[in-house]
Scaffold this motif. Structure first.
Motif: not given
Length: 362
Positions: A182-191, A222-232
């Protein structure tokens, strides 16, 4: 840092059964997030051992109770007293809290537990005036907090309700278990979306995960979600809660990353906020009724749920069904699948209704 069968409550939601906190899933989150200074720079790792803190400052690791476990006797009272101290300190910062058990579930049993055999009765969110409604009990009033903890003598931690004033807290829950990064997925989203995570509170989970605290605008849900933004990557929003730093669980203690405990929740970057909020509902033509095979993948997704995943999987599947216009037709099958894996019919209906509301179809 939400929600909910006895092991699943972390959301969602909340929006979840009356005796559960919606989507609280705090056993997720792993590793480091994108952080201040740039989307690819992770926050510093926790200090060796757990970072120490005094009980009045939320976020530190409290001393182990006598015997070094969460067993009975003086150790339980010691741990409960520390949990109360951390909760009161969090409340001083304007955060609404509830007592949690060592399994991260609300520590007060629902007063409506024996009413589960009446699935058509609308869930109570505290209107009865008794404690035991999960995240709906959350308060920042110190007198009320003491009353809640007095009713939960075995509490070992506390939950922080998301989406409430003054901070309108949003929790970004990062997980690296189950092969996800997930940290890598968040960095990718941020970029990709050109945002950085500002300096803010970051909580380390017993499994090594990270919970990033952000503040949302008062006019945005802001709704709750599980894995919708990115896996993990799970999101704790309105109706959800985060396990507060200083809480002790069966897997260990939640603590803040050194140097972040004193920070206020930083405003959520606008570009990230747009990713977290569903688009406004637009007028659409009525969708055709679901055929016999339509949505069966979602039903199978629920049937494959293990203990601790049932509410999360049901909520996710119901959201996808409503987004694809087959929610009302698929709801009976999703309910039946949820009952087969261990939820009550009332819990299943409440979770599906929550998904309908959060997707704008209620």
């Amino acid at each position: 840092m939400g929600t909910t069968d006895r092991d699943d409550r972390h959301d969602h939601s909340d929006d979840h059964p009356h005796d559960r906190a919606d989507h609280h899933s705090d056993d997720h989150a792993d590793d480091s997030p994108a952080t201040p200074g740039g989307p690819s720079t992770p926050p510093g790792p926790p200090a060796s051992g757990a970072p120490a803190s005094d009980p009045p400052a939320p976020g530190g690791t409290p001393p182990a109770p006598p015997g070094g476990s969460l067993g009975g006797g003086p150790g339980v009272r010691h741990t409960a007293a520390l949990a109360l101290a951390h909760a009161l300190s969090a409340a001083e910062r304007g955060l609404a809290v509830i007592p949690l058990s060592a399994t991260k579930l609300p520590a007060i049993r629902s007063p409506h537990h024996d009413e589960a055999d009446h699935p058509h009765q609308p869930p109570c969110h505290g209107e009865c005036g008794r404690p035991g409604h999960g995240v709906y009990d959350a308060t920042s009033d110190p007198v009320r907090i003491r009353e809640l903890f007095a009713a939960a003598p075995h509490a070992t931690g506390y939950g922080i309700a998301c989406g409430l004033p003054p901070h309108h807290l949003i929790g970004i829950d990062l997980d690296t278990k189950s092969g996800t990064d997930a940290p890598a997925a968040l960095r990718e989203l941020a970029l990709r979306h050109l945002f950085t995570i500002p300096e803010t509170v970051v909580v380390v989970t017993p499994s090594g995960g990270r919970h990033i605290w952000l503040a949302g605008p008062p006019d945005t849900v802001v709704p709750n979600s599980a894995g919708r933004l990115a896996p993990g990557i799970d999101i704790r929003g309105a109706g959800g809660y985060l396990v507060g730093p200083g809480s002790r669980t069966t897997h260990g203690t939640y603590s803040t990353v050194p140097g972040t405990a004193h920070l206020p929740p930083a405003p959520c970057p606008p570009a990230l906020l747009r990713l977290l909020t569903p688009p406004p509902r637009t007028a659409r033509h009525a969708a055709p009724a679901a055929g016999p095979q339509q949505g069966q993948g979602l039903v199978q997704f629920v049937l494959a749920a293990h203990e601790g995943q049932r509410n999360t999987r049901l909520f996710w599947a119901a959201c996808r069904a409503y987004e694809n216009g087959i929610g009302p037709d698929l709801a009976p099958q999703l309910t039946a699948a949820a009952v087969r894996v261990g939820l009550t019919e009332r819990e299943a209906r409440s979770t599906i209704a929550s998904a309908a509301r959060l997707t704008g179809h209620a």
